[in-house]
Design a protein around this motif. Sequence first.
Motif, PDB file in Angstrom:
ATOM      1  N   GLY A   1      13.809   5.575   3.922  1.00 22.31           N
ATOM      2  CA  GLY A   1      14.621   5.115   2.787  1.00 22.31           C
ATOM      3  C   GLY A   1      14.102   5.633   1.466  1.00 22.31           C
TER       4      GLY A   1
ATOM      5  N   PHE B   1      12.609  -6.004   8.895  1.00 17.03           N
ATOM      6  CA  PHE B   1      13.636  -5.848   9.944  1.00 17.03           C
ATOM      7  C   PHE B   1      13.560  -6.999  10.934  1.00 17.03           C
TER       8      PHE B   1
ATOM      9  N   PRO C   1       0.791  -1.228   0.000  1.00 20.19           N
ATOM     10  CA  PRO C   1       0.000   0.000   0.000  1.00 20.19           C
ATOM     11  C   PRO C   1       0.831   1.290   0.000  1.00 20.19           C
TER      12      PRO C   1
ATOM     13  N   ARG D   1      -1.384  -0.189  14.313  1.00 19.06           N
ATOM     14  CA  ARG D   1      -2.139  -0.440  13.077  1.00 19.06           C
ATOM     15  C   ARG D   1      -2.926  -1.738  13.101  1.00 19.06           C
TER      16      ARG D   1
ATOM     17  N   ARG E   1      -0.872   5.944  -4.041  1.00 16.11           N
ATOM     18  CA  ARG E   1      -1.150   7.192  -3.347  1.00 16.11           C
ATOM     19  C   ARG E   1       0.110   7.900  -2.829  1.00 16.11           C
TER      20      ARG E   1
ATOM     21  N   PHE F   1       4.756   0.285  16.216  1.00 11.28           N
ATOM     22  CA  PHE F   1       4.296   0.769  14.902  1.00 11.28           C
ATOM     23  C   PHE F   1       3.195  -0.156  14.397  1.00 11.28           C
TER      24      PHE F   1
ATOM     25  N   PRO G   1      18.435   7.235   9.771  1.00 15.89           N
ATOM     26  CA  PRO G   1      18.450   6.998   8.330  1.00 15.89           C
ATOM     27  C   PRO G   1      19.713   6.189   7.977  1.00 15.89           C
ATOM     28  N   GLY G   2      19.520   4.956   7.500  1.00 17.67           N
ATOM     29  CA  GLY G   2      20.678   4.063   7.303  1.00 17.67           C
ATOM     30  C   GLY G   2      21.143   3.988   5.874  1.00 17.67           C
TER      31      GLY G   2
ATOM     32  N   GLU H   1      15.632   8.922   1.162  1.00 20.19           N
ATOM     33  CA  GLU H   1      17.076   8.721   0.952  1.00 20.19           C
ATOM     34  C   GLU H   1      17.365   8.296  -0.483  1.00 20.19           C
TER      35      GLU H   1
ATOM     36  N   GLU I   1      12.825   7.789  10.854  1.00 26.24           N
ATOM     37  CA  GLU I   1      13.446   6.601  11.442  1.00 26.24           C
ATOM     38  C   GLU I   1      13.560   6.683  12.966  1.00 26.24           C
TER      39      GLU I   1
ATOM     40  N   LYS J   1      -8.186  -3.843  13.969  1.00 23.49           N
ATOM     41  CA  LYS J   1      -8.682  -5.031  13.245  1.00 23.49           C
ATOM     42  C   LYS J   1      -9.344  -5.975  14.236  1.00 23.49           C
TER      43      LYS J   1
ATOM     44  N   ALA K   1       7.459   4.971   1.023  1.00 22.88           N
ATOM     45  CA  ALA K   1       7.294   5.377   2.428  1.00 22.88           C
ATOM     46  C   ALA K   1       8.407   4.821   3.301  1.00 22.88           C
ATOM     47  N   GLY K   2       9.456   4.282   2.662  1.00 25.11           N
ATOM     48  CA  GLY K   2      10.589   3.851   3.473  1.00 25.11           C
ATOM     49  C   GLY K   2      10.937   2.394   3.271  1.00 25.11           C
ATOM     50  N   ALA K   3      11.915   1.936   4.028  1.00 25.72           N
ATOM     51  CA  ALA K   3      12.262   0.512   4.002  1.00 25.72           C
ATOM     52  C   ALA K   3      11.021  -0.264   4.440  1.00 25.72           C
ATOM     53  N   ASP K   4      10.989  -1.546   4.115  1.00 27.20           N
ATOM     54  CA  ASP K   4       9.868  -2.394   4.536  1.00 27.20           C
ATOM     55  C   ASP K   4      10.131  -2.812   5.988  1.00 27.20           C
ATOM     56  N   ILE K   5       9.415  -2.160   6.884  1.00 31.13           N
ATOM     57  CA  ILE K   5       9.683  -2.360   8.321  1.00 31.13           C
ATOM     58  C   ILE K   5       9.474  -3.818   8.714  1.00 31.13           C
TER      59      ILE K   5
HETATM   60  N1  T1G Z   1       6.987  -0.856   5.914  1.00 35.18           N
HETATM   61  C1  T1G Z   1       6.039  -1.819   5.928  1.00 35.18           C
HETATM   62  N2  T1G Z   1       4.706  -1.584   5.998  1.00 35.18           N
HETATM   63  C2  T1G Z   1       4.325  -0.293   6.073  1.00 35.18           C
HETATM   64  C3  T1G Z   1       5.252   0.775   6.077  1.00 35.18           C
HETATM   65  C4  T1G Z   1       6.640   0.442   5.981  1.00 35.18           C
HETATM   66  N3  T1G Z   1       7.578   1.388   5.935  1.00 35.18           N
HETATM   67  N4  T1G Z   1       4.550   1.938   6.170  1.00 35.18           N
HETATM   68  C5  T1G Z   1       3.244   1.603   6.216  1.00 35.18           C
HETATM   69  N5  T1G Z   1       3.105   0.275   6.168  1.00 35.18           N
HETATM   70  C6  T1G Z   1       1.841  -0.474   6.166  1.00 35.18           C
HETATM   71  C7  T1G Z   1       1.089  -0.314   7.477  1.00 35.18           C
HETATM   72  O1  T1G Z   1       1.535  -1.292   8.410  1.00 35.18           O
HETATM   73  C8  T1G Z   1      -0.342  -0.549   7.029  1.00 35.18           C
HETATM   74  O2  T1G Z   1      -0.486  -1.950   6.855  1.00 35.18           O
HETATM   75  C9  T1G Z   1      -0.382   0.074   5.643  1.00 35.18           C
HETATM   76  O3  T1G Z   1       0.991   0.130   5.190  1.00 35.18           O
HETATM   77  C10 T1G Z   1      -0.946   1.479   5.650  1.00 35.18           C
HETATM   78  O4  T1G Z   1      -0.178   2.212   6.614  1.00 35.18           O
HETATM   79  C11 T1G Z   1      16.757   2.531   5.568  1.00 35.18           C
HETATM   80  C12 T1G Z   1      15.603   2.186   7.954  1.00 35.18           C
HETATM   81  C13 T1G Z   1       3.300   6.186   4.950  1.00 35.18           C
HETATM   82  C14 T1G Z   1       2.434   8.023   6.423  1.00 35.18           C
HETATM   83  O5  T1G Z   1       8.640   5.059   9.230  1.00 35.18           O
HETATM   84  O6  T1G Z   1       4.352   6.690   8.443  1.00 35.18           O
HETATM   85  O7  T1G Z   1      13.211   3.581   5.833  1.00 35.18           O
HETATM   86  O8  T1G Z   1      -2.389  -2.277   8.488  1.00 35.18           O
HETATM   87  O9  T1G Z   1      -2.141   2.686   8.133  1.00 35.18           O
HETATM   88  O10 T1G Z   1      -2.187   6.246   7.795  1.00 35.18           O
HETATM   89  O11 T1G Z   1      16.818   4.670   6.453  1.00 35.18           O
HETATM   90  O12 T1G Z   1       2.250   4.343   6.947  1.00 35.18           O
HETATM   91  O13 T1G Z   1      -2.869  -1.985   6.050  1.00 35.18           O
HETATM   92  O14 T1G Z   1      -1.750  -4.076   6.869  1.00 35.18           O
HETATM   93  O15 T1G Z   1       0.070   3.932   8.386  1.00 35.18           O
HETATM   94  O16 T1G Z   1      -2.068   6.394   5.212  1.00 35.18           O
HETATM   95  C15 T1G Z   1      10.797   4.650   7.578  1.00 35.18           C
HETATM   96  C16 T1G Z   1       6.056   4.487   8.133  1.00 35.18           C
HETATM   97  C17 T1G Z   1      11.002   3.167   7.594  1.00 35.18           C
HETATM   98  C18 T1G Z   1       7.084   5.430   7.471  1.00 35.18           C
HETATM   99  C19 T1G Z   1       0.896   6.279   5.526  1.00 35.18           C
HETATM  100  N6  T1G Z   1       9.448   4.962   7.136  1.00 35.18           N
HETATM  101  N7  T1G Z   1       4.742   4.628   7.540  1.00 35.18           N
HETATM  102  O17 T1G Z   1       0.003   6.441   6.614  1.00 35.18           O
HETATM  103  O18 T1G Z   1      -1.414   4.342   6.356  1.00 35.18           O
HETATM  104  S1  T1G Z   1      12.622   2.748   8.176  1.00 35.18           S
HETATM  105  C20 T1G Z   1       8.457   5.125   8.043  1.00 35.18           C
HETATM  106  C21 T1G Z   1       3.971   5.725   7.807  1.00 35.18           C
HETATM  107  C22 T1G Z   1      13.641   3.269   6.907  1.00 35.18           C
HETATM  108  C23 T1G Z   1      15.929   3.668   6.030  1.00 35.18           C
HETATM  109  C24 T1G Z   1      15.089   3.363   7.232  1.00 35.18           C
HETATM  110  C25 T1G Z   1       2.565   5.672   7.279  1.00 35.18           C
HETATM  111  C26 T1G Z   1       2.330   6.560   6.027  1.00 35.18           C
HETATM  112  P1  T1G Z   1      -1.961  -2.619   7.076  1.00 35.18           P
HETATM  113  P2  T1G Z   1      -0.931   3.311   7.495  1.00 35.18           P
HETATM  114  P3  T1G Z   1      -1.504   5.927   6.500  1.00 35.18           P
END
Ligand code: T1G
Length: 697
Positions: free
Chosen positions: A99, A65, A20, A274, A54, A270, A129-130, A102, A122, A278, A58-62
Amino acid sequence: MAVSYELIGETGVITIDNPPVNALSHVVREGVKNAVIAAQSDSSKSVVILCSGRTFIAGADISEFGKPAIPPSLPQVLSVIESSEKPVIAALHGSALGGGFELALACHYRCASSPAKVGLPEVKLGLLPGAGGTQRVPRLAGVEAALDLITSGKPISTDKANKLGLVDRIITGDLREGALEYAQEVVLGDVELRKARNISISPKEVPEGIFEFYKIKLGKRARGQLAPQSIVTCIQAAVELPMDEGLNKERELFLECLDSEQSAALRHMFFAERTAPKIKGLAEGIEPRAISRVAIIGGGTMGCGIAMCFANAGIPVTLLEISADALGRGLQIIDRNYDLSVKKGVFSSEDGILKKGFITGTTQYEDLSDCDLVIEAVFESFEVKKEVFSRLDKVCKPEAILATNTSYLDVNAIAEITSRPENVVGLHFFSPANIMKLLEVVRGEKTSDEVLATAMDIAKKIRKVPVLAGVCFGFIGNRMLRQYVRETQLCLIEGASPEQIDQVMEGWGMAMGPLAVGDLSGLDVAYKARQSLSDQEKGDPKTYCIADALVEKGRLGQKVGKGYYLYVANNRGRTSDPEVLEIINGQALKHGVVRREISDGEILMRLTLALINEGFKILEEGIAQRPSDIDAVYVFGYGFPAFRGGPMFYADQLGLKKVYEMICKLQETNGYQYWVPANLLEELAHSNKTLAEWADS
Ligand code: T1G
């Protein structure tokens, strides 16, 4: 296809499509890397990277990790982008975060639609930020902007990013078309490929002592947390070291954060936030009802705070009070709250007026006949609520949902007052309701699935974290709080001081110590509730005698300037009062308690284990759906430190066998009355299973 590549004219276009939020999962990293490599040998003159859906990445796939890393790593992908012989342009929309941003920073140029956001959140996951963020942002936007952006984790608008030099062009109109035009412009103008790594930061541009200042500030604001301090170290490295050495330093500290318990806890929270909305086992195809008109019964602090939640979300809300005077007082509370929010900069004064405009007032129940949802927030007395629900049942349309904000009363008994128990639910807000994120959604025996789905949906719309709770005394949060307060009071009478207990818990990460919380909410609240209980219902007098003695001496808490502490007007600071220790000693004497030295470690252990053991009982009774829901309740409703992941996550980190053994030991030393391990805890401790594994089974 998560990543596709096509030639449009002389521009190679990489499109990422990984719903998403286009997270940089392994398949996306692999696809982007291969596409950039392919572009090096085709007829393209430049490459554009954009996302469908949309948002930009939004970053690495958390969710990856904590599992074995699968190459290519993100830094490897970004190195391929940066060393491309052709200009690579990122086209940003929605939110380019972590990410994702980045990756954009490793591109040679960045264009973006407006409104859109960029950010490096992060730190909220206990990370930094890695993939070059701590090295490229200070080079492009300066050290101060980098420190603010990365230690706060807050996103900024692409307009602001453009001013800072983090985004080169704002595209009005269609982003894809605008990006293709911009790419051609870059090709025409770009003699030497522009790379952030080629920018060096002159130490003269760095304010004197800024890194030390940030480390001290963050040491207070994020007490005991690793990531904020490491971020400052990385940004300092961007000034003092060449790019590749700076990147190595960043990678080293990123991996250290990634392995920390704090990051594991914050990543847990985190997903806990979310997952909470459910509902397990909900009938297929259930859709939430539309809620377009809401009413709140009761214009006290709580009712007004709840009304603001809906007004802030743009949902028209009617506040009902029994008289014009009471209604007037309620509307004044709302005015004051909005003025305070504007003064604090939460929103602009225009916004405040707009939001307040969604609130109307009435003293007539008949005015509520077209409401879709009515929330009662009147005095915590069954008789008063019975009167309210009887009247609502008569005037509201049959499909209107009637919700009670009760903290302790039986939602099933309230539902039976009405002819529509399937439309009755508990919506337990936490004070101040317009600020606290937690909302306990209490499921009555007859509450329908559709009403529950609607409650979860509207909770998210008013930006709450909803957690489903079954009916029991205190639901989830307050039921656990009673045990936490019990141990607090026992530690107090057995030898600890209010200062010691609060300092231990605040030093461990609680937003506020339990005695200070009591003073804030008012010691007379629980005192009044106890007056209606029999001695047997009250339980062991040692668990409330000190609180009663304080109230009987007029020490009600902050609101009268004294409780467990002394308070001076307009100053949230608290000071010790020798009279309190006299009161405690007097009660210890009266109840035959010989006070002793109690260690900080014992206080922490007893208060946290009291929470954990009750949490296990709540799980085995099915009052909470899952352990992470209990964690969400405590982090979003009771000031439990998010970097410790909530009481149940913390129990897993301690180890359930160790938790079980500590409780058995307390059983020996402090008695069976309170320290009987929950059956589920005993079972998991003996089966060497974690609570997380039990939850997934
Ligand atoms: N990884 C995996 N799943 C993610 C995700 C992510 N980064 N972000 C969102 N999801 C899933 C979330 O669990 C939910 O799943 C669905 O997407 C909708 O999210 C290397 C190490 C982008 C502002 O911290 O802030 O990059 O419940 O309900 O309200 O340096 O999601 O539908 O199954 O939050 O519209 C850094 C985290 C990662 C951004 C959207 N990035 N995400 O908000 O939807 S670390 C983040 C958000 C990284 C690098 C480092 C928000 C959003 P489900 P949602 P939303």
